[in-house]
Design an enzyme around this catalytic site. Structure first.
Site, mmCIF file in Angstrom:
data_model
loop_
_atom_site.group_PDB
_atom_site.id
_atom_site.type_symbol
_atom_site.label_atom_id
_atom_site.label_comp_id
_atom_site.label_asym_id
_atom_site.label_seq_id
_atom_site.Cartn_x
_atom_site.Cartn_y
_atom_site.Cartn_z
ATOM 1 N N HIS A 149 -10.903 9.640 5.214
ATOM 2 C CA HIS A 149 -11.394 9.096 6.479
ATOM 3 C C HIS A 149 -10.445 9.469 7.617
ATOM 4 C CE1 HIS A 149 -12.040 5.495 9.301
ATOM 5 N NE2 HIS A 149 -13.035 6.336 9.498
ATOM 6 N N PRO B 206 -15.787 3.823 5.028
ATOM 7 C CA PRO B 206 -16.064 4.917 5.969
ATOM 8 C C PRO B 206 -15.656 6.319 5.512
ATOM 9 C CG PRO B 206 -14.100 3.743 6.657
ATOM 10 C CD PRO B 206 -14.656 2.998 5.469
ATOM 11 N N CYS C 114 -6.338 0.865 5.297
ATOM 12 C CA CYS C 114 -6.491 1.104 6.738
ATOM 13 C C CYS C 114 -7.884 0.726 7.233
ATOM 14 C CB CYS C 114 -6.200 2.557 7.067
ATOM 15 S SG CYS C 114 -4.485 3.032 6.779
ATOM 16 N N HIS C 115 -8.932 1.198 6.536
ATOM 17 C CA HIS C 115 -10.292 0.946 7.005
ATOM 18 C C HIS C 115 -11.237 0.513 5.892
ATOM 19 C CE1 HIS C 115 -8.442 3.676 9.993
ATOM 20 N NE2 HIS C 115 -8.937 2.775 10.807
ATOM 21 N N GLY C 116 -10.700 0.233 4.700
ATOM 22 C CA GLY C 116 -11.494 -0.364 3.645
ATOM 23 C C GLY C 116 -12.317 0.571 2.786
#
Length: 191
Positions: free
Chosen positions: A131, A170, A155-157
């Site tokens: 990502h 993501p 960081c963003h799952g």
């Protein structure tokens, strides 16, 4: 025609000399040759300084000893200044990865496509989330492995399964499998 002693001299002898090459031609050839040598003397250092240095060449490949990795464990190494995950899968993790419908994956790949034949229990991936480049958790003991038992990017799952394939979040692609080969049953060379 030029007359010297009453006999005619052919035009090509007076213009080119006896061998057909004028002095001016020789000077031109010598000047071009000297310019070529001078040009090479200037260009060679410029080109050679662009070659990779010894420390860069040393980092272009990495050897990893996997003899101490037990089933279910992973190690972190460094390859080209980036984290590298090497995991020995358990029979259950292999079964879980093979039971997934590949058509349902965002980046469809089988476990066999991500490992080497004869070494399906050894998964080698770059430890960089696809990502935004964070380092996922799950390689060290006690780290969060995410909903699918593989890796989790805090960081963003993004959640990866036991074959390091993206399953949720993501990240657009699976964790990258670098070029590598087994130099023996216990040593891999990456790069």
């Amino acid at each position: 025609m030029a007359e010297t002693t009453g006999t005619a001299v052919p035009a090509e002898v007076t213009e080119h000399g006896d061998d057909g090459v004028r002095r001016r031609d020789f000077i031109n050839i010598a000047a071009i040759g000297a310019a070529g040598v001078g040009g090479l003397a200037v260009v060679y250092p410029l080109v050679s300084q662009m070659a990779p240095s010894a420390d860069v060449l040393a980092e272009s490949s990495t050897e990893v000893d996997i003899s101490s990795i037990e089933a279910g464990q992973a190690i972190k190494a460094v390859f080209r200044k980036q984290p590298l995950f090497v995991k020995r899968l358990t029979p259950q993790e292999i079964k879980d990865a093979n039971d997934v419908d590949v058509g349902s994956l965002r980046d469809p790949q089988t476990l066999a496509e991500r490992t080497k034949e004869g070494h399906e229990d050894v998964l080698v991936t770059m430890g960089v989330c696809t990502h935004l480049g964070c380092v996922p958790l799950g390689a060290a003991e006690g780290e969060v492995k995410g909903e699918f038992g593989g890796y989790f990017c805090p960081c963003h799952g993004s959640h990866y399964d036991t074959a390091a394939r993206i399953r949720k979040g993501p990240a657009p692609l699976n964790l990258q499998v670098p070029e590598y080969e087994f130099t023996s049953d216990t040593v891999i060379q990456v790069g």
